[in-house]
Motif scaffolding. Sequence first.
Motif, short mmCIF file in Angstrom:
data_model
loop_
_atom_site.label_atom_id
_atom_site.label_comp_id
_atom_site.label_asym_id
_atom_site.label_seq_id
_atom_site.Cartn_x
_atom_site.Cartn_y
_atom_site.Cartn_z
N ASP A 120 -49.16 -26.02 -109.76
CA ASP A 120 -47.92 -26.07 -109.00
C ASP A 120 -47.84 -27.38 -108.22
O ASP A 120 -48.87 -27.92 -107.80
CB ASP A 120 -47.86 -24.88 -108.03
CG ASP A 120 -46.44 -24.58 -107.57
OD1 ASP A 120 -45.50 -25.22 -108.11
OD2 ASP A 120 -46.27 -23.73 -106.70
N THR A 156 -53.72 -20.09 -110.36
CA THR A 156 -52.81 -21.10 -109.84
C THR A 156 -53.58 -22.11 -108.99
O THR A 156 -54.59 -21.78 -108.37
CB THR A 156 -51.70 -20.48 -108.97
OG1 THR A 156 -52.30 -19.87 -107.82
CG2 THR A 156 -50.93 -19.43 -109.75
N GLU A 213 -42.98 -20.12 -110.25
CA GLU A 213 -44.21 -19.35 -110.49
C GLU A 213 -43.90 -18.03 -111.20
O GLU A 213 -44.67 -17.58 -112.05
CB GLU A 213 -44.95 -19.07 -109.18
CG GLU A 213 -46.26 -18.31 -109.42
CD GLU A 213 -47.10 -18.12 -108.17
OE1 GLU A 213 -47.96 -17.22 -108.16
OE2 GLU A 213 -46.91 -18.88 -107.19
#
Length: 452
Positions: free
Chosen positions: A244, A199, A180
Amino acid sequence: MTQGAHILVVDDEVNIRGALVTLLEKKGHRVRGAGTGEEALEELEAAPADLVMTDLKMPGIGGMEFLRRLKAKWPETEVVVMTAYGSIDTAVEAMRCGAYDYLTKPIDRERFPIVVEKALDRHALATENKQLKSRLDTRTRFDQMVGDSEPMRRVYNMVEMVAESDVTVLLTGESGTGKELVARAIHHRSARANGPFITLNCGALPENLFESELFGYDKGAFTGAMATKLGRFELAHEGTLLLDEVGELSLKSQVDFLRVLETKEFRRLGGTKVIKVDTRIIAATNRNLEAAVKQGDFREDLYYRLNVVPIHLPPLRERAEDIPLLVNRFLIAFSTQYRREPKEVSRDAMRLLRLYAWPGNIRQLRNLMERLVVTVKDAMIQPEHLPEEIQASKEDARTMLVTLGTPLEQIERDVIQRTLAEVTNHREKAAKLLGISLRALQYKIKEYGIRA
């Protein structure tokens, strides 16, 4: 006029609300409407607005109370109040509570766009200043990536190369390696730096929630959908969306995502309007997606769509020379955070830290440094302060595992580095252990760029 702003119009009179929404949409803005202060607060919870235009006389909590609650939670949102001609005093009071300006009813069509433009310009300037401060504070967040090892230099070079383009990036690496952080570095060094960085943790979402989180939903789309909610794709418009743990997506979710990835168009759940977004995609995973494709767990077409530019984050055990830099960074940060005296790590303790395999990578090292800052009273961290599993790593101090297929140059470089660490950078001792002359060792150190 600033275009593409998010505006919320709040008025209990349906005709006035509808007319203002239509007028603002024609100017290129994304506009929502609400009939009461309570409904408006729900809309803002779903997605904040750049500008709120609200009537002051409404049923329920009323315009002034709505303004106070709005400013308490979203102080950066600009507010223009609308009031009847005989209620100017109330409008002035509203400005004291944080409203930018006011308009009297009936709305003056000439003054209306001027007030809206000025309010949006003020919001844009405040946002720009906030983002500039954030970028200056973190020096575009690149300094947050710590390491001077060869593997990390390769990562830095890749970040520099891909940042200025909109190419899709796939970040791979074990959990805790800083994927990240790299995604944020790419975003903050790109032309999209002033846009949002959003995200979405795909691994934390059940399949039935993926669509609503990614695409959002319209009010009434399903039981419990009391207000329209913007999805992550829409929130990341003109910015970057990090997906993610993308390897954890179900096959159905992969199909939904692939379609949007190809067209950049979608509909919210329960909606009919096609929404087009300008969003850069960065995906991250700790899985071997190529193997997942062969096993039938990951779509091959989606894999190739994501794997345009792959960037691999090395595990900490493959960049042991960066551990002292990371340790120093974390000790300073946590000593400041907890108001403790600065701590140092003894040579023996540092040697053990460098020998340990770090299955949790940087995250594990960071957590350990935080614990040591809080629990160790001495100014110097010694081996006995370290967890037992790290103390046990001294048994393997003179052992080095080599993966089959590792280039000989890399093996030689690692052997020299480990030997230098073993003798605390004493070059004559290192040369003797390696069975080469001091001159040959110095040549190798220079050739491989080893810091010693």
